[in-house]
Design a protein around this motif. Sequence first.
Motif, mmCIF file in Angstrom:
data_model
loop_
_atom_site.group_PDB
_atom_site.id
_atom_site.type_symbol
_atom_site.label_atom_id
_atom_site.label_comp_id
_atom_site.label_asym_id
_atom_site.label_seq_id
_atom_site.Cartn_x
_atom_site.Cartn_y
_atom_site.Cartn_z
ATOM 1 N N PRO A 285 42.502 -18.420 -12.929
ATOM 2 C CA PRO A 285 41.352 -17.919 -12.170
ATOM 3 C C PRO A 285 41.306 -16.396 -12.234
ATOM 4 O O PRO A 285 42.336 -15.745 -12.370
ATOM 5 N N PHE A 286 40.092 -15.831 -12.145
ATOM 6 C CA PHE A 286 39.926 -14.409 -12.376
ATOM 7 C C PHE A 286 39.230 -13.739 -11.196
ATOM 8 O O PHE A 286 38.537 -14.385 -10.407
ATOM 9 N N SER A 287 39.419 -12.443 -11.089
ATOM 10 C CA SER A 287 38.708 -11.632 -10.101
ATOM 11 C C SER A 287 37.363 -11.223 -10.686
ATOM 12 O O SER A 287 37.320 -10.527 -11.711
ATOM 13 N N PRO A 288 36.248 -11.630 -10.087
ATOM 14 C CA PRO A 288 34.935 -11.230 -10.620
ATOM 15 C C PRO A 288 34.771 -9.720 -10.725
ATOM 16 O O PRO A 288 34.178 -9.221 -11.686
ATOM 17 N N VAL A 289 35.282 -8.978 -9.742
ATOM 18 C CA VAL A 289 35.151 -7.522 -9.764
ATOM 19 C C VAL A 289 35.929 -6.934 -10.938
ATOM 20 O O VAL A 289 35.448 -6.040 -11.641
ATOM 21 N N GLU A 290 37.131 -7.445 -11.174
ATOM 22 C CA GLU A 290 37.930 -6.961 -12.294
ATOM 23 C C GLU A 290 37.265 -7.305 -13.628
ATOM 24 O O GLU A 290 37.240 -6.487 -14.560
ATOM 25 N N LEU A 291 36.699 -8.510 -13.718
ATOM 26 C CA LEU A 291 36.000 -8.894 -14.947
ATOM 27 C C LEU A 291 34.796 -7.983 -15.175
ATOM 28 O O LEU A 291 34.540 -7.555 -16.308
ATOM 29 N N ASP A 292 34.038 -7.666 -14.107
ATOM 30 C CA ASP A 292 32.913 -6.739 -14.219
ATOM 31 C C ASP A 292 33.362 -5.426 -14.852
ATOM 32 O O ASP A 292 32.724 -4.911 -15.785
ATOM 33 N N ALA A 293 34.459 -4.886 -14.332
ATOM 34 C CA ALA A 293 34.932 -3.590 -14.807
ATOM 35 C C ALA A 293 35.334 -3.652 -16.279
ATOM 36 O O ALA A 293 35.035 -2.740 -17.052
ATOM 37 N N ARG A 294 35.991 -4.730 -16.666
ATOM 38 C CA ARG A 294 36.431 -4.843 -18.063
ATOM 39 C C ARG A 294 35.257 -4.995 -19.009
ATOM 40 O O ARG A 294 35.252 -4.441 -20.120
ATOM 41 N N ILE A 295 34.245 -5.737 -18.603
ATOM 42 C CA ILE A 295 33.054 -5.893 -19.436
ATOM 43 C C ILE A 295 32.325 -4.569 -19.573
ATOM 44 O O ILE A 295 31.912 -4.174 -20.682
ATOM 45 N N HIS A 296 32.172 -3.844 -18.474
ATOM 46 C CA HIS A 296 31.471 -2.561 -18.533
ATOM 47 C C HIS A 296 32.216 -1.563 -19.408
ATOM 48 O O HIS A 296 31.584 -0.725 -20.064
ATOM 49 N N ARG A 297 33.535 -1.633 -19.421
ATOM 50 C CA ARG A 297 34.295 -0.723 -20.291
ATOM 51 C C ARG A 297 33.986 -0.961 -21.756
ATOM 52 O O ARG A 297 34.046 -0.037 -22.582
ATOM 53 N N CYS A 298 33.631 -2.182 -22.098
ATOM 54 C CA CYS A 298 33.277 -2.497 -23.477
ATOM 55 C C CYS A 298 31.955 -1.870 -23.901
ATOM 56 O O CYS A 298 31.654 -1.770 -25.096
ATOM 57 N N PHE A 299 31.137 -1.473 -22.932
ATOM 58 C CA PHE A 299 29.831 -0.900 -23.232
ATOM 59 C C PHE A 299 29.841 0.626 -23.142
ATOM 60 O O PHE A 299 28.793 1.270 -23.251
ATOM 61 N N HIS A 300 31.010 1.210 -22.899
ATOM 62 C CA HIS A 300 31.083 2.679 -22.760
ATOM 63 C C HIS A 300 32.129 3.251 -23.698
ATOM 64 O O HIS A 300 32.974 2.558 -24.195
#
Length: 268
Positions: free
Chosen positions: A253-268
């Motif tokens: 299971p994952f932390s939605p907030v942590e997943l958000d941050a990791r995805i956004h890092r891929c776009f910057h």
Amino acid sequence: MPESVTLQREQSTDVYHNLGERFKETSRELCGIMFLYCSGNPPQLESRVRDFLQQESGMEFEVLKDSSTQTLAVLLPGFTLDATHYQALLLKQHLLETMENVDPRITLTVFPGQVDPTPGVLKQMAESTRLSASPDIHIFTREEANQEPGRILIVDNDDTVREFLTIRLKMQGFETLEALDGTSALELIEKWEPDLVLTELNLYGIDGLPFIHQIQQLPVENTPKIVVLTEQRVERTISQCFQNGVDDYVTKPFSPVELDARIHRCFH
């Protein structure tokens, strides 16, 4: 789970819609705005912000809260960009000195200015604050507001997971498509050319490392970045994924907030 996410989406949309309507009504009046977020949602944050601003003699202000993300919006009528930035510096220093273990993130701008205060732009500012990896105060620009939303392909055979991820990513402005298995995902990548593939490793048909390899061999102009979201926790599998070009690896299971941050890092 999806119902609660939908409810949160409606609540947060109301905040930004109301702000957008307010700025529309006062479109010629100068107003600074800053978004403030502290991870962990410190219980006294909002009251500390209000108390600090009230100490400034004669200063008009308003504090609003997005209850779904705990992000605060601080309106400063009549403030220029420089004045808003200076006030943000003072507020940040005050929070660091009076609260334990806080790491405030602040994004600000001024209306009217380079950016139009639409609900979408206001929400984008709030999201960039919440997901910021830098402690520096950030001034939001027209270039950021004009960025096209990223495209994310969600690959998972679990309907609930796909629905949850789709709702959450759309709330953040991403375009999304879904695939149930590796074969259909490869077809969609060729046709739609997403910027990022968010995928489980355990899929019907082609899966695991062969699936990752196939993504990277597709005849597309820009190979999408790959974030693995999986139940597989074997260290060797994780290592092989990174060796084969995966950009990030998140276990369920994952932390939605942590997943958000990791995805956004891929776009910057």
